[in-house]
Design a protein around this motif. Structure first.
Motif, short mmCIF file in Angstrom:
data_model
loop_
_atom_site.label_atom_id
_atom_site.label_comp_id
_atom_site.label_asym_id
_atom_site.label_seq_id
_atom_site.Cartn_x
_atom_site.Cartn_y
_atom_site.Cartn_z
N VAL A 1 0.85 -1.20 0.00
CA VAL A 1 0.00 0.00 0.00
C VAL A 1 0.88 1.24 0.00
O VAL A 1 1.85 1.32 0.77
N LEU A 2 0.55 2.18 -0.87
CA LEU A 2 1.24 3.48 -0.89
C LEU A 2 0.18 4.56 -0.69
O LEU A 2 -0.82 4.60 -1.40
N ASP A 3 0.42 5.40 0.32
CA ASP A 3 -0.59 6.42 0.65
C ASP A 3 0.12 7.53 1.43
O ASP A 3 0.95 7.23 2.30
N SER B 1 -2.89 11.82 3.60
CA SER B 1 -3.53 13.15 3.63
C SER B 1 -4.99 13.02 4.02
O SER B 1 -5.57 13.92 4.63
N ALA B 2 -5.60 11.89 3.67
CA ALA B 2 -7.00 11.66 4.07
C ALA B 2 -7.15 10.28 4.72
O ALA B 2 -8.02 10.09 5.56
N GLY B 3 -6.35 9.34 4.34
CA GLY B 3 -6.48 7.98 4.87
C GLY B 3 -5.85 7.85 6.25
O GLY B 3 -5.27 8.80 6.77
N ALA C 1 -9.97 16.12 -14.49
CA ALA C 1 -8.69 15.44 -14.22
C ALA C 1 -8.82 13.93 -14.41
O ALA C 1 -7.93 13.28 -14.98
N LYS C 2 -9.94 13.36 -13.96
CA LYS C 2 -10.14 11.91 -14.12
C LYS C 2 -10.19 11.54 -15.61
O LYS C 2 -9.59 10.57 -16.03
N LEU C 3 -10.90 12.35 -16.39
CA LEU C 3 -11.00 12.08 -17.83
C LEU C 3 -9.64 12.26 -18.51
O LEU C 3 -9.26 11.48 -19.40
N GLY D 1 -15.86 12.57 -0.14
CA GLY D 1 -15.91 12.03 -1.51
C GLY D 1 -17.25 12.22 -2.18
O GLY D 1 -18.16 12.89 -1.67
N GLU D 2 -17.38 11.59 -3.36
CA GLU D 2 -18.57 11.78 -4.18
C GLU D 2 -19.85 11.28 -3.52
O GLU D 2 -20.91 11.81 -3.73
N ALA D 3 -19.74 10.18 -2.76
CA ALA D 3 -20.91 9.70 -2.03
C ALA D 3 -20.80 10.07 -0.56
O ALA D 3 -21.41 9.47 0.30
N1 LIG Z 1 -16.00 7.49 -3.19
C1 LIG Z 1 -16.61 7.60 -4.38
O1 LIG Z 1 -17.83 7.71 -4.47
C2 LIG Z 1 -15.77 7.57 -5.64
C3 LIG Z 1 -16.43 7.62 -6.88
C4 LIG Z 1 -15.68 7.60 -8.06
C5 LIG Z 1 -14.29 7.51 -7.99
N2 LIG Z 1 -13.68 7.47 -6.78
C6 LIG Z 1 -12.21 7.40 -6.75
O2 LIG Z 1 -11.82 6.28 -5.97
C7 LIG Z 1 -10.57 6.57 -5.33
C8 LIG Z 1 -10.66 6.32 -3.83
O3 LIG Z 1 -11.65 7.19 -3.28
P1 LIG Z 1 -12.09 7.10 -1.74
O4 LIG Z 1 -13.51 7.50 -1.66
O5 LIG Z 1 -11.65 5.79 -1.16
O6 LIG Z 1 -11.22 8.29 -1.12
P2 LIG Z 1 -10.26 8.37 0.16
O7 LIG Z 1 -9.92 9.81 0.39
O8 LIG Z 1 -10.83 7.60 1.31
O9 LIG Z 1 -8.95 7.61 -0.37
C9 LIG Z 1 -7.98 8.26 -1.14
C10 LIG Z 1 -6.62 7.99 -0.47
O10 LIG Z 1 -5.58 8.57 -1.28
C11 LIG Z 1 -4.63 9.17 -0.43
N3 LIG Z 1 -3.97 10.22 -1.22
C12 LIG Z 1 -4.54 11.36 -1.67
N4 LIG Z 1 -3.66 12.05 -2.42
C13 LIG Z 1 -2.51 11.32 -2.44
C14 LIG Z 1 -1.24 11.51 -3.05
N5 LIG Z 1 -0.97 12.60 -3.79
N6 LIG Z 1 -0.28 10.56 -2.86
C15 LIG Z 1 -0.54 9.47 -2.11
N7 LIG Z 1 -1.73 9.23 -1.50
C16 LIG Z 1 -2.70 10.16 -1.67
C17 LIG Z 1 -5.41 9.67 0.77
O11 LIG Z 1 -4.61 9.78 1.94
C18 LIG Z 1 -6.49 8.60 0.92
O12 LIG Z 1 -6.10 7.57 1.83
C19 LIG Z 1 -10.22 8.01 -5.70
O13 LIG Z 1 -9.36 7.99 -6.82
C20 LIG Z 1 -11.56 8.61 -6.09
O14 LIG Z 1 -11.43 9.68 -7.00
C21 LIG Z 1 -14.37 7.50 -5.61
#
Ligand SMILES: NC(=O)c1ccc[n+]([C@@H]2O[C@H](COP(=O)([O-])OP(=O)(O)OC[C@H]3O[C@@H](n4cnc5c(N)ncnc54)[C@H](O)[C@@H]3O)[C@@H](O)[C@H]2O)c1
Length: 307
Positions: free
Chosen positions: A29-31, A34-36, A144-146, A180-182
Motif C-alpha cells: 500500500v502506498l498512501d 492526507s486523508a487515509g 482530471a479523471k477524464l 468524496g462523491e458519495a
Molecule cells: N467514493 C466515491 O464515491 C468515488 C467515486 C468515483 C471515484 N472514486 C475514486 O476512488 C478513489 C478512492 O476514493 P475514496 O472514496 O476511497 O477516497 P479516500 O480519500 O478515502 O482515499 C484516497 C486515499 O488517497 C490518499 N492520497 C490522496 N492524495 C494522495 C497523493 N498525492 N499521494 C498518495 N496518496 C494520496 C489519501 O490519503 C487517501 O487515503 C479516488 O481515486 C476517487 O477519486 C471514488
C-alpha cells in the motif's frame, strides 16, 4: 501477483487491499495519509507513507517487484477541486502521470484506475449512461479523471501498458470518507448519530447512483485479470434522489432527525445513473447489495463510537 494499491489507507483502497490479500496476492500500500489512516491498512500489507509524486516511488515498485497497480490515491473532494483546480490537478493528474511513468519504467503489466462515472459524463442525455455517452465533465475533479483516461490510452499505444478504467458511480459503505462523491451518505450517518438535522443543498431532487463498496471491490478483482481491458462503468443503473436517501436513512436508523434544505451548490450535477451492462456482459459482474442493505451496514459502522 504483487500488487500496489495506491490510496490503500483510504476508504475504497483499504477494502480492495484486504480483498487482494484474501485472494492470496502480495499487497503493498502506498498512501500519503492526507486523508487515509494507517489503521485502515490491512495487516499483511507492506505500507509506504509516500506521496505519488515522491521520486522514491520508483524504488518501491522495484523493491516490491510490483506487477500490477491498482490506483486509488487521489484528492477526492469535488468542492476542493472547484476551489483550487491547480491543487487538484497536481495530485490527480501530475501524481498519476508520474506513477504511470514509473509503471512503464518498471515493466508493470496491469494498471487499474478508479475513475468516476458519476462525474465524467456531466449532465446526461439518457439514463443510465453507457460508456459511450459523451463526456462533458463539469468540475476540475472530473476533468482530471477524464484527462488520466486519455493518458492511459497514450501509455497503452506507446508502451503496451495494459489497463482497465473503472468508472464508479457514487460509492458508499463502511469506512467511507465524508469528503468524496458519495460523502453525503457518511455525512448523513454521522449527523443522525449526533442527533443533528440532515442538511440537503438545493431541493433534494438531485439524483445519484449509489453503489456499495463491496460490489466495487468485486469489480476491482475482475479488473486485475489480464483479459479485463478497457473502460467499464461500475454502478447500479438506478437513480436515487438525495431527499429519498435522507428519508431512507432516517427510517432505517429509527432516529427522528429533521431534514433541512440549504442553498444549492452551483457546480452540482442534477442527475446521474450509469449502465453496468458492459461489465456484466464481459465478466458477469452485477451489483449484489441492495441500497437498503448497504445503508443499514453503513449506519451500523458509523454508530460504533470508536470510528
Ligand atoms: N467514493 C466515491 O464515491 C468515488 C467515486 C468515483 C471515484 N472514486 C475514486 O476512488 C478513489 C478512492 O476514493 P475514496 O472514496 O476511497 O477516497 P479516500 O480519500 O478515502 O482515499 C484516497 C486515499 O488517497 C490518499 N492520497 C490522496 N492524495 C494522495 C497523493 N498525492 N499521494 C498518495 N496518496 C494520496 C489519501 O490519503 C487517501 O487515503 C479516488 O481515486 C476517487 O477519486 C471514488
Amino acid at each position: 501477483m504483487n500488487i500496489l494499491v495506491t490510496g490503500g489507507a483510504g476508504f475504497i483502497g483499504s477494502h480492495i487491499a484486504r480483498a487482494c490479500l484474501e485472494a492470496h496476492h502480495k499487497v503493498t500500500v502506498l498512501d500519503n495519509l492526507s486523508a487515509g489512516s494507517r489503521e485502515a491498512v490491512p495487516q499483511g500489507a507492506a505500507f509506504y507513507q509516500m506521496d505519488l509524486r515522491d521520486p522514491e516511488v520508483l524504488n518501491v515498485l522495484k523493491k516490491e517487484k510490483i506487477e500490477a497497480i491498482n490506483h486509488h490515491a487521489a484528492q477526492i473532494s469535488v468542492h476542493q477541486s472547484v476551489a483550487d483546480p491547480v491543487f487538484d490537478a497536481n495530485s490527480n493528474i501530475i501524481g498519476t502521470l508520474q506513477l504511470l511513468q514509473n509503471a512503464v519504467d518498471c515493466g508493470v503489466r496491469k494498471f487499474v484506475f478508479a475513475s468516476t462515472g458519476g462525474a465524467v459524463y456531466g449532465e446526461q442525455d439518457c439514463f443510465p449512461a453507457g460508456e459511450d455517452h459523451p463526456c462533458r465533465p463539469l468540475t476540475p475533479y472530473a476533468i482530471a479523471k477524464l484527462c488520466v483516461e486519455h493518458y492511459l490510452a497514450f501509455y497503452r499505444r506507446n508502451f503496451d501498458l495494459n489497463y482497465a478504467v473503472l468508472r464508479y458511480s457514487n460509492v458508499f459503505g463502511p469506512g467511507q470518507n465524508s469528503h468524496g462523491e458519495a460523502g453525503v451518505v457518511a455525512i448523513f450517518c454521522q449527523r443522525l448519530n449526533a442527533g443533528k438535522p440532515l442538511v440537503i443543498f438545493g431541493d433534494g431532487g438531485q439524483t445519484r447512483d449509489f453503489i456499495s463498496v463491496q460490489d466495487v471491490v468485486k469489480a476491482n478483482l475482475l479488473a486485475l485479470k489480464p483479459e479485463c481491458l478497457g473502460t467499464f462503468n461500475v454502478g447500479t443503473g438506478k437513480e436515487t434522489s438525495v431527499k429519498a436517501l435522507a428519508e431512507s436513512l432516517v427510517k432505517l436508523s429509527g432516529r427522528n432527525s429533521k431534514i433541512e434544505f440549504a442553498a444549492p451548490r452551483h457546480y452540482e450535477q442534477r442527475r446521474s445513473s450509469i449502465d453496468y451492462g458492459k461489465l456484466n456482459k464481459s465478466f458477469g459482474w452485477k451489483p449484489e447489495l441492495s441500497l437498503e442493505e448497504g445503508l443499514s451496514e453503513t449506519l451500523d459502522y458509523f454508530s460504533n463510537e470508536t470510528h
